[in-house]
Design a protein around this motif. Structure first.
Motif, mmCIF file in Angstrom:
data_model
loop_
_atom_site.group_PDB
_atom_site.id
_atom_site.type_symbol
_atom_site.label_atom_id
_atom_site.label_comp_id
_atom_site.label_asym_id
_atom_site.label_seq_id
_atom_site.Cartn_x
_atom_site.Cartn_y
_atom_site.Cartn_z
ATOM 1 N N GLY A 15 0.792 -1.213 0.000
ATOM 2 C CA GLY A 15 0.000 0.000 0.000
ATOM 3 C C GLY A 15 0.827 1.267 0.000
ATOM 4 O O GLY A 15 2.063 1.219 -0.070
ATOM 5 N N SER A 16 0.123 2.396 0.102
ATOM 6 C CA SER A 16 0.777 3.708 0.043
ATOM 7 C C SER A 16 0.293 4.610 1.179
ATOM 8 O O SER A 16 -0.825 4.468 1.668
ATOM 9 N N LEU A 17 1.164 5.514 1.562
ATOM 10 C CA LEU A 17 0.839 6.574 2.514
ATOM 11 C C LEU A 17 1.584 7.829 2.099
ATOM 12 O O LEU A 17 2.652 7.751 1.481
ATOM 13 N N ARG A 18 1.034 8.971 2.481
ATOM 14 C CA ARG A 18 1.703 10.246 2.241
ATOM 15 C C ARG A 18 1.837 10.988 3.557
ATOM 16 O O ARG A 18 0.835 11.301 4.201
ATOM 17 N N LEU A 19 3.063 11.261 3.933
ATOM 18 C CA LEU A 19 3.334 12.014 5.145
ATOM 19 C C LEU A 19 3.524 13.487 4.798
ATOM 20 O O LEU A 19 4.045 13.825 3.729
ATOM 21 N N SER A 20 3.127 14.342 5.725
ATOM 22 C CA SER A 20 3.331 15.781 5.578
ATOM 23 C C SER A 20 3.983 16.333 6.831
ATOM 24 O O SER A 20 3.806 15.792 7.926
ATOM 25 N N ARG A 65 10.784 3.660 -4.271
ATOM 26 C CA ARG A 65 9.478 3.484 -3.614
ATOM 27 C C ARG A 65 8.999 4.769 -2.934
ATOM 28 O O ARG A 65 7.810 5.039 -2.894
ATOM 29 N N PHE A 66 9.919 5.544 -2.379
ATOM 30 C CA PHE A 66 9.574 6.771 -1.653
ATOM 31 C C PHE A 66 9.994 7.984 -2.475
ATOM 32 O O PHE A 66 11.019 7.956 -3.162
ATOM 33 N N THR A 67 9.224 9.063 -2.346
ATOM 34 C CA THR A 67 9.553 10.318 -2.997
ATOM 35 C C THR A 67 9.372 11.459 -2.009
ATOM 36 O O THR A 67 8.291 11.604 -1.422
ATOM 37 N N ILE A 68 10.415 12.242 -1.845
ATOM 38 C CA ILE A 68 10.360 13.402 -0.960
ATOM 39 C C ILE A 68 10.165 14.655 -1.802
ATOM 40 O O ILE A 68 10.679 14.754 -2.922
ATOM 41 N N ALA A 69 9.399 15.598 -1.269
ATOM 42 C CA ALA A 69 9.151 16.851 -1.976
ATOM 43 C C ALA A 69 8.959 17.960 -0.954
ATOM 44 O O ALA A 69 8.647 17.693 0.207
ATOM 45 N N MET A 81 5.036 7.498 0.077
ATOM 46 C CA MET A 81 5.577 6.158 0.299
ATOM 47 C C MET A 81 4.706 5.144 -0.431
ATOM 48 O O MET A 81 3.514 5.000 -0.111
ATOM 49 N N ASN A 82 5.275 4.472 -1.406
ATOM 50 C CA ASN A 82 4.570 3.461 -2.182
ATOM 51 C C ASN A 82 5.200 2.089 -1.961
ATOM 52 O O ASN A 82 6.319 1.981 -1.462
ATOM 53 N N SER A 83 4.478 1.066 -2.342
ATOM 54 C CA SER A 83 4.975 -0.315 -2.232
ATOM 55 C C SER A 83 5.542 -0.580 -0.841
ATOM 56 O O SER A 83 6.646 -1.113 -0.689
ATOM 57 N N ARG A 106 19.032 26.801 12.861
ATOM 58 C CA ARG A 106 18.857 25.784 13.891
ATOM 59 C C ARG A 106 18.062 24.620 13.348
ATOM 60 O O ARG A 106 17.238 24.791 12.449
ATOM 61 N N GLY A 107 18.293 23.435 13.909
ATOM 62 C CA GLY A 107 17.553 22.248 13.520
ATOM 63 C C GLY A 107 16.363 22.011 14.423
ATOM 64 O O GLY A 107 16.449 22.218 15.638
ATOM 65 N N TYR A 108 15.260 21.604 13.820
ATOM 66 C CA TYR A 108 14.044 21.320 14.571
ATOM 67 C C TYR A 108 13.490 19.956 14.161
ATOM 68 O O TYR A 108 13.623 19.549 12.993
ATOM 69 N N TRP A 109 12.839 19.293 15.135
ATOM 70 C CA TRP A 109 12.217 17.992 14.898
ATOM 71 C C TRP A 109 10.710 18.072 15.072
ATOM 72 O O TRP A 109 10.215 18.791 15.948
ATOM 73 N N GLY A 110 9.994 17.315 14.265
ATOM 74 C CA GLY A 110 8.587 17.125 14.477
ATOM 75 C C GLY A 110 8.366 16.082 15.554
ATOM 76 O O GLY A 110 9.297 15.441 16.045
ATOM 77 N N GLN A 111 7.093 15.864 15.890
ATOM 78 C CA GLN A 111 6.751 14.998 17.015
ATOM 79 C C GLN A 111 6.752 13.516 16.648
ATOM 80 O O GLN A 111 6.689 12.681 17.532
ATOM 81 N N GLY A 112 6.825 13.189 15.381
ATOM 82 C CA GLY A 112 6.807 11.789 14.978
ATOM 83 C C GLY A 112 5.417 11.320 14.632
ATOM 84 O O GLY A 112 4.430 11.681 15.299
ATOM 85 N N THR A 113 5.338 10.519 13.593
ATOM 86 C CA THR A 113 4.064 9.919 13.204
ATOM 87 C C THR A 113 4.304 8.437 12.925
ATOM 88 O O THR A 113 5.267 8.074 12.243
ATOM 89 N N LEU A 114 3.446 7.582 13.459
ATOM 90 C CA LEU A 114 3.648 6.139 13.386
ATOM 91 C C LEU A 114 3.116 5.578 12.076
ATOM 92 O O LEU A 114 1.963 5.819 11.708
ATOM 93 N N VAL A 115 3.966 4.830 11.403
ATOM 94 C CA VAL A 115 3.576 4.098 10.197
ATOM 95 C C VAL A 115 3.678 2.608 10.502
ATOM 96 O O VAL A 115 4.747 2.125 10.889
ATOM 97 N N THR A 116 2.577 1.902 10.339
ATOM 98 C CA THR A 116 2.546 0.469 10.584
ATOM 99 C C THR A 116 2.120 -0.238 9.307
ATOM 100 O O THR A 116 1.041 0.044 8.769
ATOM 101 N N VAL A 117 2.987 -1.112 8.827
ATOM 102 C CA VAL A 117 2.690 -1.869 7.613
ATOM 103 C C VAL A 117 2.444 -3.321 8.028
ATOM 104 O O VAL A 117 3.368 -4.018 8.445
ATOM 105 N N SER A 118 1.204 -3.740 7.907
ATOM 106 C CA SER A 118 0.837 -5.073 8.382
ATOM 107 C C SER A 118 -0.450 -5.521 7.715
ATOM 108 O O SER A 118 -1.324 -4.709 7.405
ATOM 109 N N SER A 119 -0.557 -6.814 7.510
ATOM 110 C CA SER A 119 -1.781 -7.370 6.953
ATOM 111 C C SER A 119 -2.713 -7.817 8.075
ATOM 112 O O SER A 119 -3.825 -8.298 7.815
#
Length: 119
Positions: A15-20, A65-69, A81-83, A106-119
Protein backbone atom coordinates in the motif's frame (compact mmCIF):
# COMPACT_ATOMS: atom_id res chain seq x y z
CA UNK A 1 9.33 27.26 15.44
CA UNK A 2 7.19 24.14 15.48
CA UNK A 3 7.04 21.20 13.07
CA UNK A 4 3.76 19.30 12.77
CA UNK A 5 3.94 15.88 11.15
CA UNK A 6 0.87 14.00 9.94
CA UNK A 7 -0.27 11.22 7.65
CA UNK A 8 0.86 8.08 9.43
CA UNK A 9 -1.36 5.08 9.98
CA UNK A 10 -1.94 1.41 9.35
CA UNK A 11 -1.52 0.15 5.80
CA UNK A 12 -1.27 -3.28 4.20
CA UNK A 13 1.93 -4.43 2.51
CA UNK A 14 2.09 -2.99 -0.99
CA UNK A 15 0.00 0.00 0.00
CA UNK A 16 0.78 3.71 0.04
CA UNK A 17 0.84 6.57 2.51
CA UNK A 18 1.70 10.25 2.24
CA UNK A 19 3.33 12.01 5.15
CA UNK A 20 3.33 15.78 5.58
CA UNK A 21 5.36 18.08 7.81
CA UNK A 22 4.50 21.75 8.17
CA UNK A 23 6.69 24.31 9.88
CA UNK A 24 5.26 27.34 11.64
CA UNK A 25 6.60 30.24 13.64
CA UNK A 26 9.17 32.93 13.02
CA UNK A 27 10.89 31.55 9.92
CA UNK A 28 13.22 33.47 7.61
CA UNK A 29 13.84 30.51 5.33
CA UNK A 30 14.36 26.75 5.49
CA UNK A 31 17.54 25.04 4.42
CA UNK A 32 17.60 21.24 4.25
CA UNK A 33 14.53 19.15 5.08
CA UNK A 34 14.54 15.47 5.87
CA UNK A 35 12.55 12.48 7.02
CA UNK A 36 13.98 10.02 9.52
CA UNK A 37 12.53 6.86 10.98
CA UNK A 38 13.05 4.83 14.09
CA UNK A 39 11.88 1.25 14.47
CA UNK A 40 11.50 -0.32 17.93
CA UNK A 41 14.89 -1.06 19.44
CA UNK A 42 16.78 0.59 16.60
CA UNK A 43 18.47 3.93 16.03
CA UNK A 44 16.92 6.80 14.13
CA UNK A 45 18.04 6.71 10.51
CA UNK A 46 17.73 9.09 7.58
CA UNK A 47 15.10 8.05 5.04
CA UNK A 48 15.23 10.95 2.59
CA UNK A 49 16.31 14.56 2.40
CA UNK A 50 15.72 17.50 0.07
CA UNK A 51 17.84 20.60 -0.39
CA UNK A 52 16.50 24.14 -0.88
CA UNK A 53 16.97 23.77 -4.63
CA UNK A 54 15.12 20.45 -4.69
CA UNK A 55 18.04 18.05 -4.78
CA UNK A 56 17.13 14.76 -3.13
CA UNK A 57 18.89 11.94 -1.30
CA UNK A 58 17.41 8.59 -0.31
CA UNK A 59 18.33 5.63 1.84
CA UNK A 60 19.07 2.66 -0.39
CA UNK A 61 16.19 0.69 1.15
CA UNK A 62 13.57 3.17 -0.13
CA UNK A 63 14.95 4.12 -3.53
CA UNK A 64 12.27 3.76 -6.18
CA UNK A 65 9.48 3.48 -3.61
CA UNK A 66 9.57 6.77 -1.65
CA UNK A 67 9.55 10.32 -3.00
CA UNK A 68 10.36 13.40 -0.96
CA UNK A 69 9.15 16.85 -1.98
CA UNK A 70 8.97 20.34 -0.52
CA UNK A 71 6.74 23.37 -0.96
CA UNK A 72 8.84 26.37 0.04
CA UNK A 73 5.88 28.76 -0.12
CA UNK A 74 4.07 26.69 2.50
CA UNK A 75 7.14 25.68 4.56
CA UNK A 76 5.97 22.12 4.09
CA UNK A 77 7.60 18.83 3.21
CA UNK A 78 6.04 15.60 1.98
CA UNK A 79 7.01 11.95 1.79
CA UNK A 80 5.09 9.79 -0.67
CA UNK A 81 5.58 6.16 0.30
CA UNK A 82 4.57 3.46 -2.18
CA UNK A 83 4.97 -0.31 -2.23
CA UNK A 84 5.25 -0.33 1.53
CA UNK A 85 6.85 -3.29 3.24
CA UNK A 86 6.64 -4.57 6.81
CA UNK A 87 10.19 -3.38 7.38
CA UNK A 88 9.05 0.19 6.76
CA UNK A 89 7.15 0.06 10.04
CA UNK A 90 8.54 2.79 12.30
CA UNK A 91 7.92 6.18 13.81
CA UNK A 92 8.72 8.75 11.14
CA UNK A 93 10.19 12.09 12.20
CA UNK A 94 10.62 15.22 10.13
CA UNK A 95 13.59 17.50 10.53
CA UNK A 96 14.18 20.97 9.14
CA UNK A 97 17.17 23.28 9.28
CA UNK A 98 15.52 26.66 9.80
CA UNK A 99 17.02 30.08 9.29
CA UNK A 100 15.58 32.33 11.98
CA UNK A 101 17.36 35.26 10.36
CA UNK A 102 20.12 35.48 7.68
CA UNK A 103 22.79 34.54 10.24
CA UNK A 104 21.10 32.00 12.56
CA UNK A 105 20.24 28.43 11.55
CA UNK A 106 18.86 25.78 13.89
CA UNK A 107 17.55 22.25 13.52
CA UNK A 108 14.04 21.32 14.57
CA UNK A 109 12.22 17.99 14.90
CA UNK A 110 8.59 17.12 14.48
CA UNK A 111 6.75 15.00 17.02
CA UNK A 112 6.81 11.79 14.98
CA UNK A 113 4.06 9.92 13.20
CA UNK A 114 3.65 6.14 13.39
CA UNK A 115 3.58 4.10 10.20
CA UNK A 116 2.55 0.47 10.58
CA UNK A 117 2.69 -1.87 7.61
CA UNK A 118 0.84 -5.07 8.38
CA UNK A 119 -1.78 -7.37 6.95
Amino acid sequence: VQLQASGGGLVQPGGSLRLSCAASGSIFSIYNMGWYRQAPGKQRDLVASVSPAGGTNYASSVVGRFTIARDNAKNTMYLQMNSLKSEDTAVYYCNMEVHLDPWTRRGYWGQGTLVTVSS
